[in-house]
Motif scaffolding. Structure first.
Motif: not given
Lengths: 949, 123
Positions: B83-87, A732, A780, B105, A725, A728, A735
């Motif tokens: 930034n969290l990918t948790a749905p 980001t 995960r 991102d 986290h 990123r 990029r």
């Protein structure tokens, strides 16, 4: 209901009513009044008498009291009593006694005795010496006598030989002082009172008024306060002497006197229940009731006679009137009666009947009219009667004829019935005999055959049928040898030598024993069995007409001996064998024991060094073995472990006892992971311990302390996610800025080299983000933190979508990218659409990446409940050696860790795809791959159908 | 000109988005934490809000709740960033009334501008 009375009866009653009723009513009232007056008359007479007697009684009582008073004032009595009471002089007593007897007793004939008492009630002197010394202190007459002159009736108290008596008492006082010295009491007979009541006394005294003129049932008597009759003189009452002291008089006047002091004058029932007219007087002072009564029967004798006269006159009158009434009634009613009877007789059909009424009035006219009507009726019916008579006669004749015919038919029928019954009875007797014989034969345990002279079967019983395996139905009438063969040992016996033949020819019975070794052979199965039999000739007089054979299967007898011998031999051998086995077993046991000890020692060592807390229990939950680590995990224990002790330590964390029971009953292992126990984390494991045949002999419980491992795992996870986290965000930004420059400010960057450097920065940052995302995803997935949102959808649509997205890439390399049979419909799949898309992008992307020439095609195919997606390429292929490294972490086929082409990705793609597909219940695998030819990858995804199951 | 409030605690990202949206012709205001963001929403009444979920003091989701609960702001369009990918987070933001929840991102600044224009200000 209307009263139906004949005219005669009516007339009778009317005449009776008119003549008798007034006379009767008048007579009744007269007599009734007369009786009432008589009653009043008698009652008033009784009242007068009662009053007179009362007066006389009072007078007599006064007389007695005055006598007592005069005795008390006698100087001798006073002085002697004074001496006795003051000095206790014996002499004075004697003198006083003398004085009483000589001077006082003769004064009155009615006196029975005299008592002199001191003030204490003690009798000091008496006309009878036996009375001296008695105490009269509690007696009524003494108590009252101390104060005044009194007269009292004594009840049930014996003095001077009398039970009941009458006492007059008076105080004796000192002449000078006037002080009371004692009491003198004079006892009288009650006869005197009786005389007064009966009138005798008055007559003796010359009085004019006795009881003369009293009727013979008149009773005059006295009743005391206890309702006891105490004076009842024998008089003209006709009862003689009554035993009156025992008589209780509980009559109305006595009650009235005692309860209310009222005197009575009326009719009532006396002491013996007789109806009397009476009058009472209450002598309240003494509690007495004086009664004067006369029996009602006598009192009303006169009126009763009048009643009788009246009654008999009425009856006589009734009779006379009755006779008259009957006579006149008859005179009127007879003709009417005749008319009535006549009409009834005519009604019955006797038309010849005529009436004879000669009264000379209207009734006679009525009779003549009736006779005329009868004449007409007779004329009309006589013709009809003639015809009826003829017809009846004819019928009678016919019936007579029929009767005769019927009679003879009946006789015939009866004779035939008798005949039939006789025949039937005979037949039944025969049948009974036959049944009895058949019964005996059928129920015989032995087999029975009857043969005639030609050796043909005449009869066989069920036992024989069974043994010879033939039915009587088939066999009877055919030769015996057709069905049964006979053997001596193994050799067949010729027909001529068979025992039946011998018996028939010799005329004697032939017996076949077990030792003779004869066998019969069953007809159907050809079973041979040893036999014992008797064949006896069947004689009728002197002639032999056949043979009877009785036989049975002798297998049991035959083999009995052999069986026993064999059994004995067998047992002996078994015993010997067992002995050998036992010896062997003993040896093995002793060897085994040693081995067991070694085994046990090894096992204990293993258990003690086990990196787990260890418990071994039996099926009851008794703990057999534990190791030291158990105490380190659960804490130290005193006096050894029990299951409940283990439970105590773990209460609220693990239900050990419940799990133990579950493990035993369900015969399966149970694992509980990550149990937070105080500050530690434990894994719990319980498994049943089996021996052969699935029998449970106990359980094994293991506690694993996973605290350290858990902490390590958690810190690793935390590192991964935080790092990913935190990485990123700046990536980001890098990029973003690079792409901003390339998108918006590219014209301002003139320098080609600078532009390339910016490009590199951008590309690297994109890749870096991808790598970080891969790491994060993998972490995960590995931790199971990703949940799959499975849903039903058409896979062909998703594939088309993915192919569209990748089309630019294929076009760039000039590769054909197709879905085979693109129009075809397939069963829906049930997986997470987004995750599946990622997997497809990865696999198809890989195929494009490693193919330089040719095509990449996708084929869909249902496989059972699943759907297979196959991706084939014409790329460089994967060497056999590297195929097994596919789907591994950080592996890219064909590269070693140090020489791999890092520009091409992290090598996590297939690994992540595998985790995802398997997480959704599918599979991913390499179908085939040939180097230089191409590869085929496939994934199977669960369909909607399989999900339903 | 549309007035846009950008809420982002990372200074670099905030600067990047500001540059991108100013370049695309928006009047841009910025906030680095939840409290400042709320003050600026109340005071400035922007036409739309582009807001990171993970911000100090008040989270993006809390501000979203306050907006939807206030009749004066409940119609203000909001796009969330994460930034969290948790749905789960994405779903939660959408259920609370955000127009969309975009992963930072996944999109270049240019793409972000295009998306926001489409989601917040499309006619």
């Amino acid at each position: 209901m209307a009263l139906k009375l004949k005219i005669k009866t009516k007339l009778f009653f009317i005449l009776l009513g008119v003549g008798l009723l007034p006379a009767t009513i008048f007579g009744f009232f007269n007599i009734y009044n007369a009786q009432r007056e008589l009653k009043n008359e008698i009652l008033s007479k009784l009242l007068v008498l009662a009053e007179a007697k009362e007066g006389q009684i009072f007078a007599y009582l006064d007389f007695l009291e005055s006598e007592a008073g005069s005795f008390a004032s006698d100087g001798v009595i006073k002085s002697k009593l004074g001496e006795i009471t003051t000095q206790g002089s014996k002499e004075a007593v004697d003198l006083l006694n003398q004085h009483l007897i000589l001077n006082k007793l003769p004064v009155d004939k009615a006196i029975v005795g005299i008592l002199v008492m001191d003030t204490e009630g003690k009798v000091v002197a008496s006309t009878n010496s036996e009375e001296v010394g008695e105490s009269e202190a509690g007696d009524d007459y003494f108590i009252k006598g101390l104060k005044d002159v009194v007269s009292v009736d004594l009840r049930r108290e014996k003095h001077f030989g009398l039970i009941d008596s009458f006492v007059a008492a008076a105080p004796v006082t000192n002449v000078e002082s006037g002080k009371v010295l004692g009491v003198i009491a004079i006892f009288f007979r009650t006869e005197k009172l009786a005389d007064i009541l009966s009138g005798k006394f008055q007559e003796e005294k010359g009085a004019l008024t006795g009881n003369k003129g009293l009727s013979k049932t008149t009773e005059i008597y006295l009743v005391d306060k206890e309702k006891r009759m105490f004076v009842h003189p024998p008089g003209n009452h006709g009862h003689g002497e009554l035993n009156y002291p025992e008589m209780i008089v509980n009559t109305e006047p006595v009650k009235n006197c005692l309860e209310r002091g009222e005197e009575t004058i009326s009719a009532y029932r006396n002491y013996s229940g007789e109806e009397v007219l009476g009058s009472s007087m209450c002598i309240t002072e003494k509690g007495w009731t004086l009664l004067v009564e006369v029996h009602a029967s006598e009192a009303f004798a006169a009126t009763n006679r009048t009643w009788f006269l009246f009654g008999s006159t009425s009856v006589l009158f009734l009779a006379v009137v009755g006779v008259l009434a009957a006579f006149f009634g008859r005179k009127f009613s007879d003709p009417i009666k005749k008319l009535h009877e006549g009409s009834e007789i005519i009604g019955e059909g006797k038309y010849d009947y005529r009436l004879h009424i000669k009264t000379g009035d209207e009734l006679e006219q009525l009779g003549e009219a009736f006779n005329q009507m009868a004449d007409q009726l007779k004329a009309y019916t006589s013709g009809l009667a003639e015809k009826l008579k003829e017809r009846t006669k004819e019928l009678a004749e016919k019936i007579e004829g029929l009767k005769l015919a019927n009679q003879s038919a009946e006789e015939l029928k009866a004779a035939m019935l008798n005949l039939l019954e006789d025949a039937k009875a005979l037949e039944e007797d025969l049948k009974k005999e036959r049944d009895r014989a058949t019964g005996i034969i059928s129920s015989m345990g032995e087999s029975l055959l009857v043969l005639n002279r030609s050796y043909e079967i005449v009869l066989m019983n069920p036992a024989a049928e069974t043994l010879l395996e033939v039915s009587a139905k088939d066999a009877v009438g055919r030769p015996w040898s057709d069905f049964t063969r006979v053997y001596l040992a193994d050799k067949e016996i010729p027909i001529r030598e068979r025992s039946a033949v011998k018996a028939l020819e010799s005329g004697h019975a032939v017996t076949t024993r077990v030792e003779d070794d004869h066998y019969y052979e069953g007809f159907k199965t050809k079973r041979r069995f040893p036999v014992v039999a008797i064949s006896a000739p069947l004689k009728s007089g002197e002639d032999v007409i056949g043979v009877v054979k009785v036989f049975r299967d002798a297998t049991f007898e035959k083999e009995h001996l052999t069986i026993i011998e064999r059994a004995v031999a067998e047992r002996t051998r078994e015993l010997r064998d067992k002995n050998v086995v036992l010896e062997e077993a003993k040896r093995k046991v002793s060897e085994g024991w040693l081995m067991l000890q070694e085994e046990k020692a090894r096992l204990m060592a293993a258990i003690q060094s086990l990196p787990r807390g260890f418990i071994l229990t039996d099926v009851e939950g008794q703990i057999l073995i534990t190791n030291q680590l158990l105490e380190k995990i659960l804490g130290p224990v005193k006096g050894g472990w029990t299951l409940s002790e283990v439970q105590n330590r773990l209460t609220g964390y693990v239900e050990v006892q419940e799990l133990f029971r579950k493990c035993i009953s369900e015969k399966r292992s149970i694992i509980l992971k990550d149990i937070p126990f105080v500050s530690r984390i434990l894994n719990f494991f319980i498994t049943p311990v089996f021996i052969e045949a699935g029998k449970i002999i106990g359980t094994m419980i293991l506690f694993e302390d996973v605290t350290e491992a858990k902490i390590l795992e958690r810190s690793k996870d935390e590192f991964f996610s935080i790092a990913s986290h935190e990485l990123r965000t700046p990536l980001t930004a890098i990029r973003g800025n690079a792409s901003m420059i390339l998108d918006y400010f590219s014209e301002q960057v003139k320098d080609q080299e600078l532009r390339e450097m910016l490009d590199d920065i951008h590309t690297s940052s994109v890749r870096l983000i991808e790598i970080v995302n891969d790491f994060l995803n993998m972490s995960r997935l590995e931790q199971g933190k990703i949940t799959f949102h499975n849903q039903a959808f058409q896979i062909e649509e998703l594939v088309t979508e993915v192919l569209d997205e990748l089309a630019p890439q294929a076009k760039q390399k000039n590769l054909a990218l197709t879905l085979v049979d693109a129009k075809k419909k397939y069963p829906a799949v049930f997986v997470d659409r987004d995750r599946t898309k990622e997997v497809l992008l990865n696999i198809i992307g890989n195929a494009l990446k490693f193919t330089e020439k040719g095509e990449v095609k996708v084929t869909l195919a249902p496989k059972g409940n699943q759907l297979e997606v196959a991706v084939s390429d014409t790329g460089r292929g994967i060497s056999y050696k590297n195929q097994r490294l596919l789907f591994r972490k950080f592996q890219q086929a064909g590269d070693s860790l140090y020489t791999r082409d890092t520009t091409r990705g992290t090598g996590l793609g297939l690994y992540i795809s595998k985790l995802m597909v398997e997480g959704m219940g599918g599979k991913i695998y390499l179908v085939k791959s040939v180097e230089g030819v191409g590869s085929t990858f496939a994934l199977t995804l669960p369909g909607v159908e399989s999900e339903k199951k | 000109m549309k007035k846009l409030l950008i809420v982002e605690d990372d200074a670099l990202m905030l600067k990047l988005y500001e540059a991108a949206f100013v370049g695309a012709g928006y009047v841009v205001d910025t906030a680095a934490d939840g409290l400042v963001a709320w003050e600026k929403i109340v005071a400035g009444k922007p036409d739309g809000v582009l807001m990171d979920i993970m911000i100090p003091k008040l989270t993006g989701l809390e501000i979203l709740d306050k907006l939807k609960a206030d009749p004066a702001f409940k119609d203000m369009p909001v796009v969330m960033l994460t930034n969290l990918t948790a749905p789960k987070v994405v779903e939660e933001a959408q259920s609370k009334g955000a127009r969309a929840c975009l992963l930072k991102d996944r999109h270049t600044p240019k793409e972000m501008v295009d998306k926001v224009k489409e989601l917040l200000f499309a006619p």
